[in-house]
Design an enzyme around this catalytic site. Structure first.
Site, PDB file in Angstrom:
ATOM      1  N   THR A 189       1.458  -4.549   4.216  1.00  0.00           N
ATOM      2  CA  THR A 189       1.241  -4.925   5.616  1.00  0.00           C
ATOM      3  C   THR A 189       0.605  -6.306   5.764  1.00  0.00           C
ATOM      4  O   THR A 189       0.721  -6.926   6.817  1.00  0.00           O
ATOM      5  CB  THR A 189       0.330  -3.899   6.322  1.00  0.00           C
ATOM      6  OG1 THR A 189      -0.878  -3.779   5.583  1.00  0.00           O
ATOM      7  CG2 THR A 189       1.015  -2.549   6.429  1.00  0.00           C
ATOM      8  N   THR A 249       0.821  -1.209   0.000  1.00  0.00           N
ATOM      9  CA  THR A 249       0.000   0.000   0.000  1.00  0.00           C
ATOM     10  C   THR A 249       0.856   1.261   0.000  1.00  0.00           C
ATOM     11  O   THR A 249       0.508   2.264  -0.622  1.00  0.00           O
ATOM     12  CB  THR A 249      -0.935  -0.017   1.234  1.00  0.00           C
ATOM     13  OG1 THR A 249      -1.830  -1.111   1.086  1.00  0.00           O
ATOM     14  CG2 THR A 249      -1.724   1.259   1.373  1.00  0.00           C
TER      15      THR A 249
HETATM   16  N1  ASP Z   1      -2.926  -3.901   2.659  1.00  0.00           N
HETATM   17  C1  ASP Z   1      -1.695  -4.214   2.113  1.00  0.00           C
HETATM   18  C2  ASP Z   1      -0.600  -3.188   2.372  1.00  0.00           C
HETATM   19  O1  ASP Z   1      -0.556  -2.616   3.353  1.00  0.00           O
HETATM   20  C3  ASP Z   1      -1.625  -4.721   0.783  1.00  0.00           C
HETATM   21  C4  ASP Z   1      -0.361  -5.527   0.744  1.00  0.00           C
HETATM   22  O2  ASP Z   1      -0.097  -6.217   1.696  1.00  0.00           O
HETATM   23  O3  ASP Z   1       0.381  -5.394  -0.194  1.00  0.00           O
HETATM   24  O4  ASP Z   1       0.288  -2.963   1.615  1.00  0.00           O
END
Ligand code: ASP
Length: 322
Positions: free
Chosen positions: A85, A12
């Site tokens: 994340t 993200t």
């Molecule tokens: N929600 C995720 C992030 O924080 C998407 C991922 O893991 O790439 O990046």
């Protein structure tokens, strides 16, 4: 003057909206490293540019190699890895398992995309760079810096899908007080293991979760279809329902290692209950994961197996590094 090397992997923190395709990892490591850091200098390199929900064990191996190469550079004082994340705690733990350097490797990410009205990425990168460069955090291994808190990779997990501070667990080693990093604790560490070899990429460790009414069918299927190990995410202190103790015995007899972890978010695995519970699962050959959650237990199992640990050596090796 301290120098930090930033490795970009996507997530993200690097994502921007692409219409109907949704938010997609786009920004480069150089773009993420652009801020001014006063006395500190920051260089960067892209390892990957992807969502962390797509990462394979081959990708994790690539990241681990890139981190070790950067740490080995005498001109670098610490490393930052920007990462999605979703699976950050998995990559962070693999990096910790193989981390033999006194320098820190600090992972960070963002909950808001780079093109949101209030992105959290720039602040998170800034704080991660400070942590990576901090002489007070030497010998602390692999850390996760997010929303003003720095925690050890071991034991950390993403505990909230959208909160600005999504990670919990892991020893909290430092926090930001304004622009100052305040170090408060030292993490418990284990001796470093070697980097994963190429066979790591194809090492299959499945996670099966116990729940009310669960049959061991999926567990048996994992073993039959060639899993090298199965992590059983038991209920509570590590229990499972009828048929699981027999399934564990069959798996271990067939040379498939079994690790007993828990589906509870926090706390140790303790063989207390009979009647098919943890006492019987351990007697059948399952190795308790201690405090390791199923996701991190899976990576330790995969690393040990890819390093050639035999099924007879596995229980002792897993217990020494868990
Ligand atoms: N929600 C995720 C992030 O924080 C998407 C991922 O893991 O790439 O990046």
């Amino acid at each position: 003057m301290a120098h930090v090397h930033l490795l970009g992997t996507g997530g993200t923190i690097a994502s921007r909206g692409h219409g109907d395709r949704g938010s997609v990892a786009t920004d480069t490591a150089a773009e993420l490293a652009r801020a001014r850091y006063g006395e500190l200098t920051v260089s960067s390199r892209d390892v990957l540019t992807t969502g962390s929900y797509r990462l394979s064990l081959a990708d994790l191996r690539l990241i681990a190699e890139a981190v070790q190469e950067a740490l080995a550079d005498p001109g670098t004082d610490g490393v930052v890895v920007t990462h999605g994340t979703d699976t950050l705690e998995e990559t962070a733990f693999l990096l910790e398992l193989v981390h033999g350097s006194a320098k820190s490797a600090v992972l960070t990410g963002a909950q808001q995309p780079a093109d949101s009205a209030a992105p959290d990425g720039p602040r998170n990168v800034e704080e991660a760079v400070l942590a990576a460069a901090s002489p007070s955090l030497r010998d602390s291994g692999v850390l996760i810096s997010f929303d003003g808190t720095v925690r050890a990779a071991r034991g950390a997990r993403k505990a909230h899908t959208t909160a600005s501070s999504p990670f919990c667990g892991g020893t909290e080693v430092a926090h930001m007080a304004g622009h100052e990093l305040v170090v408060t604790a030292r993490p418990v560490r284990r001796p470093a293991l070697p980097l994963p070899p190429a066979s790591f990429d194809a090492t299959r460790v499945e996670i099966i979760t116990a729940h009310t009414g669960a049959t061991p069918d999926l567990f048996d299927f994992a073993v039959r279809s060639g899993a090298h190990a199965v992590v059983l995410a038991g209920s509570g202190v590590g229990n499972a329902g009828p048929g699981f103790a027999e399934a564990v015995e069959r798996a271990v007899a067939a040379g498939c290692a079994v690790v007993l972890s828990t589906r509870a978010p926090w706390g140790p695995v303790l063989p207390i209950y009979g009647n098919g519970g943890g006492t019987d699962l351990v007697a059948a050959g399952a190795v308790p994961s201690g405090d390791l959650n199923p996701l991190q237990a899976r990576l330790l199992a995969a690393l040990l197996i890819s390093l050639g640990t035999s099924s007879t050596e596995f229980p002792e090796a897993f217990t020494a590094h868990r």
